[in-house]
Write an enzyme that holds these catalytic residues in place. Structure first.
Site: not given
Ligand code: ADP
Ligand code: MG
Length: 638
Positions: A336, A530, A534
């Site tokens: 991730d 994390d 996930d």
């Molecule tokens: P990663 O897979 O990189 O850990 P996430 O799946 O947690 O990322 O989130 C993917 C995308 O969703 C982020 O890049 C953001 O654009 C959006 N996002 C997720 N949670 C939030 C939040 N709490 N506030 C704003 N945007 C969010």
């Molecule tokens: Mg993440």
């Protein structure tokens, strides 16, 4: 090591020493001075004499063998030893044979020496792990009405104020409210350099406070604290056995009856090949002694145990030996991005208001909407907002994994998130030319602009990918919910082989399934993540690896392996530990079976050159060597 023998071990050791002493005296009298030959009825005196050290050393083995027979589960090493030694003494009944009483007693003696050594080794390994696991705090200094009271950490309520003096262990997870100090986190993370903490910093229970007095507000009850979590992990680790381990246990169950049968066959059939009765009995006895499977039955689990211990010393909690085994054949590692490869704190790069909106207002709405989220993005938006967040203004919060967040702030509908969220809500938005993660903000259905944030890759992220390839991992993949541009930029910087961006949590599961399908037959796929979102992916992957310090509880719960200090490079280290463990396991299996089979062949009728002494080496000697080898698993490779 001496002072740490258990009472039972000491008793056993004393018995063996006494038996050895008697045996030595008898052997000198017998072989050196031929004392028994000169006596009337010398043979029977010798028989009785050697029976003494035999019984002193081995009465418990005889007892256990008898117990097994009575309870209809006779086939274990106690039975092998009992038949073999009684058989050696029984050779006295064959007038044409050399007497073998001395060997009979010796087999039992050395068998017991081996057993004692085994319990030493297992005890030492277990202790070296539990020493390191000696992280449970004994008390907490709780401040109540201005006075300090020492209480059991389990009785401290969340939100209590505790004082941790220099030299004391941090009793509960919490946040420092005043004071500044260095803390030693090595028991949790394996990191030996102390960390400086001050007001506002979270500190995990189990760390040792080194220099200053810290006052902390606790954030978790003891049952959910880091210490308790680690102790639970270690306790349950031995339950999930590796396939190799189970195989050995099963193998031993069938093996013993087979060996007893073979020995009987040798005894019965040898005379047909021209051996005398006494020779054939002797061949059968050698066969029984050498075939004892304890070298494997002890050394294989001990190796896994040592490997898990080595990993936890390095701050890597492995929840079972089966995961160590799987890790050794890891072929693909999927990461991730946010919080795993990047440290999860974003800097606000720019605020771009739309159509005359006030940038401060934009930030204020975003910060309020994110007020209750634990997502790294939310934490960073709140950190960069200079004003106060008034929680009374917020209600109806809904987090949408992989997209963003919806909240009602001051009775306005606020959306903060990426393109996907805007598209889903039919909101017209602008693209941004800057490379970064874009947080679009909408107020009551109207676009009011976006915030550009950028995350920073972890110090060891690039090294991680290199180390993985060096450890034999074929492919490093990054799966992220972030934008393609950001994902590609990070991947290039780190040398990642394959990138999939803009994934919703469920897309990540689909991606992992695709990768699993593309795996070569014996290759395994590890996923490192994390976040809460996930967790499903962590369960789906062959090996789920979670970040322990920053990671969400759901991720830690779902994972098979937890990296306590959030360093992705530790996954490469875990793979090296796993490979080393498996190498040692197989060395022992091949070595032990190889030597044993060779000696058995030498004991066959017609060859018949294996003596009882060689058989004792094949049993006890091989077991000791295998155990010593297994104990190497405890050392962490660098
Ligand atoms: P990663 O897979 O990189 O850990 P996430 O799946 O947690 O990322 O989130 C993917 C995308 O969703 C982020 O890049 C953001 O654009 C959006 N996002 C997720 N949670 C939030 C939040 N709490 N506030 C704003 N945007 C969010
Ligand atoms: Mg993440």
């Amino acid at each position: 090591m001496k002072g740490r023998l258990s009472k039972k071990q000491r008793k056993r050791r004393n018995r063996i020493v006494v038996a050895l002493a008697i045996f030595a005296v008898l052997e000198v009298a017998n072989a050196g001075f031929h004392a028994f030959d000169r006596m009337p009825n010398g043979l029977w005196v010798e028989f009785a004499a050697f029976l003494v050290p035999y019984l002193v050393a081995g009465y418990d083995v005889l007892g256990r063998a008898w117990h097994g027979i009575v309870h209809k589960q006779p086939f274990d090493e106690n039975l092998l030893m009992t038949i073999a030694t009684i058989g050696a003494f029984a050779l006295v009944l064959f007038p044409d044979a050399e007497p073998h009483m001395a060997e009979g007693a010796a087999v039992m003696l050395f068998y017991q020496v081996g057993e004692l050594f085994e319990s030493y080794a297992v005890g030492a390994t277990r202790r070296s792990i539990s020493d390191m696991m000696d992280i449970a705090p004994e008390f907490a200094n709780v401040e109540r009405d201005g006075a300090i009271e020492q209480v059991d950490p389990a009785e401290v309520a969340v939100g209590s104020i505790v004082v941790v003096k220099p030299g004391e262990r941090v009793p509960l997870d919490g946040v420092v409210v005043s004071g500044r100090s260095e803390i030693d986190t090595s028991a949790l993370t394996g990191e030996s350099v102390p960390r400086t903490v001050e007001e506002g910093v979270s500190v995990a229970s189990g760390c040792v406070n080194l220099t200053g007095v810290l006052t902390m507000r606790t954030t978790k009850p003891y049952g959910e604290s880091t210490v308790q979590r680690i102790l639970d992990l270690v306790e349950n680790a031995s339950e999930k056995k590796a396939r190799t381990e189970n195989f050995i246990t099963r193998f031993a169950r069938y093996y013993t009856p087979v060996v007893v049968g073979l020995a009987a066959a040798i005894m019965v059939l040898s005379p047909a090949f021209g051996a005398s009765w006494s020779q054939s009995v002797q061949g059968a006895l050698v066969f029984l002694v050498v075939s004892c499977p304890c070298a494997l039955v002890i050394s294989v689990p001990l190796s896994f145990f040592g490997g898990i211990g080595a990993a936890s010393r390095a701050g890597i909690m492995v929840k079972g030996s089966s995961y160590l085994e799987a890790l050794a054949s890891t072929d693909t590692v999927a990461f991730d991005k946010t919080g795993t490869l990047t440290n999860g704190t974003f800097n606000v790069v720019a605020v771009h208001p739309h159509a005359g909106a006030d940038p401060d207002l934009l930030l204020s709405y975003a910060a309020h909407a994110e007020a209750f989220s634990n997502h790294p993005i939310a934490l960073s938006v709140r950190a960069s907002y200079s004003g106060e967040i008034d929680q009374a203004k917020i209600d109806e919060v809904e987090e949408r994994g992989g997209e963003g967040i919806f909240a009602r702030v001051d009775d306005h509908a606020v959306l903060v998130g990426n393109d996907k969220l805007m598209l889903a809500e039919h909101i017209d938005f602008h693209d941004c030319t800057l490379v970064g993660t874009i947080l679009h903000v909408a107020l009551d259905g109207a676009y009011i602009g976006h915030i550009v944030i950028a995350d920073v890759v972890k110090d060891d992220a690039a090294e991680t990918v290199r180390a993985l390839h060096a450890a034999g991992v074929r492919k490093a993949v990054m799966l992220t919910g972030d934008r393609q541009e950001v994902a590609v930029a990070v991947a290039e910087k780190l040398g990642i082989d394959e990138v999939r961006a803009q994934l919703l949590p469920q897309d990540k599961v689909a991606c992992v399934e695709e990768l699993l399908a593309a795996e070569p037959e014996r290759g395994k796929l590890a996923f490192v993540g994390d976040g809460i979102n996930d967790a499903p992916v962590l369960m789906r992957a062959d090996i789920g690896v979670a970040m322990g310090a920053m990671g969400s509880d759901a991720a830690i719960e779902a994972a098979d392996i937890v990296l306590m200090d959030d360093k992705p490079s530790n996954i490469a280290r875990a793979i090296r530990i796993a490979r080393k463990t498996m190498r040692i396991v197989w060395q022992n299996i091949v070595f032990a079976l190889g030597v044993k089979i060779a000696i058995m062949v030498l004991a066959l009728p017609g060859i018949g050159i294996a003596t009882m002494w060689l058989a004792v080496f094949g049993d006890v000697g091989v077991a000791c060597i295998a155990i010593l080898n297994a104990m190497r698993c405890l050392r962490v490779p660098d």
